[in-house]
Design a protein around this motif. Structure first.
Motif, short mmCIF file in Angstrom:
data_model
loop_
_atom_site.label_atom_id
_atom_site.label_comp_id
_atom_site.label_asym_id
_atom_site.label_seq_id
_atom_site.Cartn_x
_atom_site.Cartn_y
_atom_site.Cartn_z
N ARG A 1 0.78 -1.26 0.04
CA ARG A 1 -0.06 0.02 -0.05
C ARG A 1 0.90 1.08 0.05
O ARG A 1 0.44 2.12 -0.65
CB ARG A 1 -0.62 -0.17 1.08
N GLU A 2 1.87 1.32 0.89
CA GLU A 2 2.64 2.70 1.13
C GLU A 2 3.81 2.71 0.10
O GLU A 2 4.09 3.74 -0.24
CB GLU A 2 2.95 2.72 2.52
N LYS B 1 2.59 1.16 -4.01
CA LYS B 1 1.34 1.88 -4.28
C LYS B 1 0.40 1.18 -5.22
O LYS B 1 -0.33 1.61 -6.00
CB LYS B 1 1.50 3.42 -5.01
#
Length: 330
Positions: free
Chosen positions: A285-286, A289
């Motif tokens: 997620r971080e 992406k």
């Protein structure tokens, strides 16, 4: 005296409304025969249907056993490719170089895979298998600099598993993960004292001065021990070089860094063996992406495992039969 006309009427069907009327006995027999024929047809249809159904079930089962686990993902949207390295790292195991390399190439060939995550939970294993995987990751990173490789550690990343993790761009761990064990070992047992107490004599014949090296039933030879130790030291040096090259300036080296100790995930971050705390979902997620995670792990199918185990069983049977016949296979 019989009337010929009445006899003829009994033998011939009578006419009613322009149609020949059939005696009720004959009509009943015809109905029974037709009903039996219909029943036989129904039985045949059901038999054919049931056979086709069983063939379909067996075919689907065999397909699942032998092929389903080898299919490549077909996700076209941007995603994070995950490759599991779980359990012992060795030839023939699920975490073998053969399986991991096939997974890596599939992930790199897929343009929709934006990054590769090595999801590691392993105590280590073969330095040869780990070295092959490490070299391939370095090669693929050079060919595809835009597709980063992350290592995410679950419970354990030790020894040969860390050898692999060191090839990643970044390493993320849980604060309670166990990380490190940068060392090499070879172990065994010696039974010479016990054999003397039991009055057992070891009779070992070899062609080659060191062919019986490390034989557990013979006294340890100091020269052979020193030779093995030098070989372990050489492999350890290779391991150290790989870690230093992979971690670079992030590594805060101390006298204990390459001693074979393991550290918690939190400590591993502090001494530079890892880059931070994070899970698979957080990395996807971080950092990547791309929250969608797709598993590219090449796993040995159930059918292949059964076939391999069957082959091993047959091999043992041949060996036992040959041994019983007085033959020695080595």
């Amino acid at each position: 005296m019989a009337n010929p006309m009445e006899d003829a009427q009994r033998r011939e069907p009578y006419i009613a409304d322009g149609k020949a009327a059939v005696p009720w006995e004959r009509e009943l027999v015809e109905k029974l025969v037709l009903a039996q024929l219909r029943e036989q047809k129904a039985v045949r249809r059901w038999r054919i249907f049931s056979r086709l159904l069983w063939l379909s079930i067996i075919g689907a089962f065999l397909w699942l056993m032998f092929f389903s686990e080898q299919l490549r993902p077909s996700v076209k949207t941007p995603h994070t490719a995950v490759i599991e390295i779980r359990g012992e790292i060795s030839a023939g195991a699920e975490a073998s170089a053969e399986n991991v390399l096939a997974s890596l190439r599939a992930a790199y060939d897929d343009e929709a895979a934006k990054a590769v995550v090595l999801l590691i939970n392993s105590p280590g294993g073969s330095p040869v298998q780990a070295g092959i995987i490490n070299d391939e990751i370095v090669r693929l990173r050079g060919l595809h600099p835009d597709k980063r490789v992350y290592a995410v550690v679950q419970d354990l990343c030790a020894s040969a598993a860390y050898y692999i993790a060191a090839s990643a761009d970044e390493i993320y761990v849980d604060k309670a993960s166990l990380v490190g064990s940068i060392g090499v070992l070879m172990d065994g047992f010696g039974f010479t004292g016990l054999m003397e107490k039991l009055g057992v004599e070891r009779r070992l014949l070899t062609a080659g001065e060191h062919k019986g090296m490390l034989d557990p039933f013979s006294p340890q030879d100091e020269a052979e021990r020193a030779y093995i130790q030098s070989m372990l030291t050489e492999i350890h040096t290779q391991f150290i070089d790989v870690v230093k090259e992979g971690r670079g300036d992030r590594l805060k080296e101390t006298p204990e860094t390459f001693s074979g100790l393991v550290w918690s995930g939190q400590e591993a971050v502090e001494i530079g063996l890892a880059d931070g705390l994070g899970s698979l979902d957080q990395v996807a997620r971080e950092l990547v992406k791309a929250e969608e995670v797709v598993d590219y792990t090449q796993r040995e199918s159930v059918g292949m495992r059964l076939a391999r185990e069957l082959g091993m069983s047959m091999g043992r049977g041949v060996y036992e039969a040959a041994t019983a016949a007085g033959m020695k296979i080595r």
